[in-house]
Design an enzyme around this catalytic site. Structure first.
Site, PDB file in Angstrom:
ATOM      1  CG  HIS A  61      -0.475   0.107   2.559  1.00  0.00           C
ATOM      2  ND1 HIS A  61       0.233  -1.141   3.174  1.00  0.00           N
ATOM      3  CD2 HIS A  61      -0.164   0.886   3.571  1.00  0.00           C
ATOM      4  CE1 HIS A  61       0.947  -0.787   4.338  1.00  0.00           C
ATOM      5  NE2 HIS A  61       0.385   0.569   4.592  1.00  0.00           N
ATOM      6  CG  HIS A  63       0.341   4.444   4.931  1.00  0.00           C
ATOM      7  ND1 HIS A  63      -0.527   3.753   5.896  1.00  0.00           N
ATOM      8  CD2 HIS A  63      -0.915   5.468   4.332  1.00  0.00           C
ATOM      9  CE1 HIS A  63      -1.662   4.323   6.058  1.00  0.00           C
ATOM     10  NE2 HIS A  63      -2.075   5.166   4.907  1.00  0.00           N
ATOM     11  CG  ASP A  65       4.716   2.818   7.593  1.00  0.00           C
ATOM     12  OD1 ASP A  65       4.082   3.031   6.680  1.00  0.00           O
ATOM     13  OD2 ASP A  65       4.656   2.187   8.611  1.00  0.00           O
ATOM     14  CG  HIS A  66       3.946  -0.245   4.352  1.00  0.00           C
ATOM     15  ND1 HIS A  66       4.133  -1.770   4.588  1.00  0.00           N
ATOM     16  CD2 HIS A  66       3.619   0.386   5.330  1.00  0.00           C
ATOM     17  CE1 HIS A  66       3.858  -1.836   5.846  1.00  0.00           C
ATOM     18  NE2 HIS A  66       3.317  -0.895   6.421  1.00  0.00           N
ATOM     19  CG  HIS A 115      -3.993   0.239   6.858  1.00  0.00           C
ATOM     20  ND1 HIS A 115      -3.881   0.647   8.192  1.00  0.00           N
ATOM     21  CD2 HIS A 115      -2.955   0.607   6.390  1.00  0.00           C
ATOM     22  CE1 HIS A 115      -2.970   1.238   8.321  1.00  0.00           C
ATOM     23  NE2 HIS A 115      -2.065   1.131   7.322  1.00  0.00           N
ATOM     24  CG  ASP A 136       0.529  -1.531   7.876  1.00  0.00           C
ATOM     25  OD1 ASP A 136       1.577  -2.347   7.962  1.00  0.00           O
ATOM     26  OD2 ASP A 136       0.835  -0.251   8.087  1.00  0.00           O
ATOM     27  CG  HIS A 175       4.007  -2.487  10.947  1.00  0.00           C
ATOM     28  ND1 HIS A 175       4.832  -1.393  11.164  1.00  0.00           N
ATOM     29  CD2 HIS A 175       3.043  -2.082  10.078  1.00  0.00           C
ATOM     30  CE1 HIS A 175       4.641  -0.557  10.221  1.00  0.00           C
ATOM     31  NE2 HIS A 175       3.410  -0.844   9.585  1.00  0.00           N
TER      32      HIS A 175
END
Length: 254
Positions: A61, A63, A65-66, A115, A136, A175
């Protein structure tokens, strides 16, 4: 199929990138390489030695942090990026249930909006090996926040789409959140045997990715037990979507 976890931002975000390699052809993909300083040394060693043939970057996705490492990754490995529609520099957005291959590994893209609306999980099969990379959407013992979606969407993602995968499918989330998820699960199901076993595992092991299956999640993940009378009683709801909504609200308010 060989899966190597690459921890990133350990102690803060506790993210995982995953290097997936077909043992037969050495074709490989890197999933969610969000922090290149921690990912590139692994890739450089593997590619320079000829251990892998890196073919794609994959995102679950958009975001940061991905998918936030895509720009830097492309400077070192100018490869096609497969991912959700909102991922930076994405080249290919596979439709829901579309198939593609990593060497002899069959990959099925599973759209799981909630998400984020562009969330995609990747189910991989190689002989009798099965794995799903869930970003996530699904964590070990938990699920992602409903940032861009709602309880109905997460119920579909977890309890229709992912729950339909073979029970022996190993789960690789984005995560390491399992200890926190166990803490919440104990509030909802304090006497649960499966939750107790998951807690015992987390007390002994730091990492849980690839250690549990979809079948396990149906037992210890309260978000995949919305039809369970124990969970329904705990949240005071019986309709599955309302149970999901109540669980997420409770978890968010912990």
């Amino acid at each position: 199929m060989h899966i190597q976890s690459i921890p990133m931002w350990e102690g803060s975000g506790n993210n995982y990138a995953y290097l997936v390699t077909d043992d037969k052809t050495k074709d490989s993909v890197i999933i969610d390489p969000a922090h290149p300083p921690e990912v590139l040394p692994v890739l450089d060693e593997k590619t320079s030695s000829g251990a892998i043939n890196l073919t794609h970057i994959i995102n679950t996705h958009h975001h940061h942090d991905h998918a936030g490492g895509n720009s830097e990754m492309l400077k070192h490995y100018p490869l096609p990026i497969i991912g959700g529609r909102d991922c930076s520099f994405v080249n290919e957005v596979p439709p829901h249930k579309d198939n593609f291959n990593i060497g002899s590994i069959k990959v099925t893209a599973l759209h799981t909006p909630c998400h984020t609306q562009d969330s995609i999980c990747y189910f991989m099969e190689d002989g009798d090996q099965r794995a799903v990379f869930t970003g996530d959407t699904l964590f070990i013992g938990g699920c992602g926040r409903f940032f861009e979606g709602n309880a109905k969407e997460m119920h579909r993602a977890l309890n229709e789409v992912l729950a339909s995968l073979p029970d022996d499918t190993k789960v690789y989330p984005g995560h390491e959140y399992t200890k926190g998820n166990v803490k919440f699960a104990k509030k909802v199901d304090p006497e649960g045997e499966a939750v107790r076993k998951l807690e015992e595992f987390t007390q002994k092991e730091k990492e849980t990715q690839g250690k549990f299956t979809i079948g396990d999640e149906k037992k210890h993940n309260v978000f995949m037990r919305v039809n369970d009378a124990v969970i329904q009683k705990s949240v005071g709801e019986t309709e599955p979507v309302e149970v999901m909504r109540a669980l997420r609200q409770m978890k968010d308010n912990m």
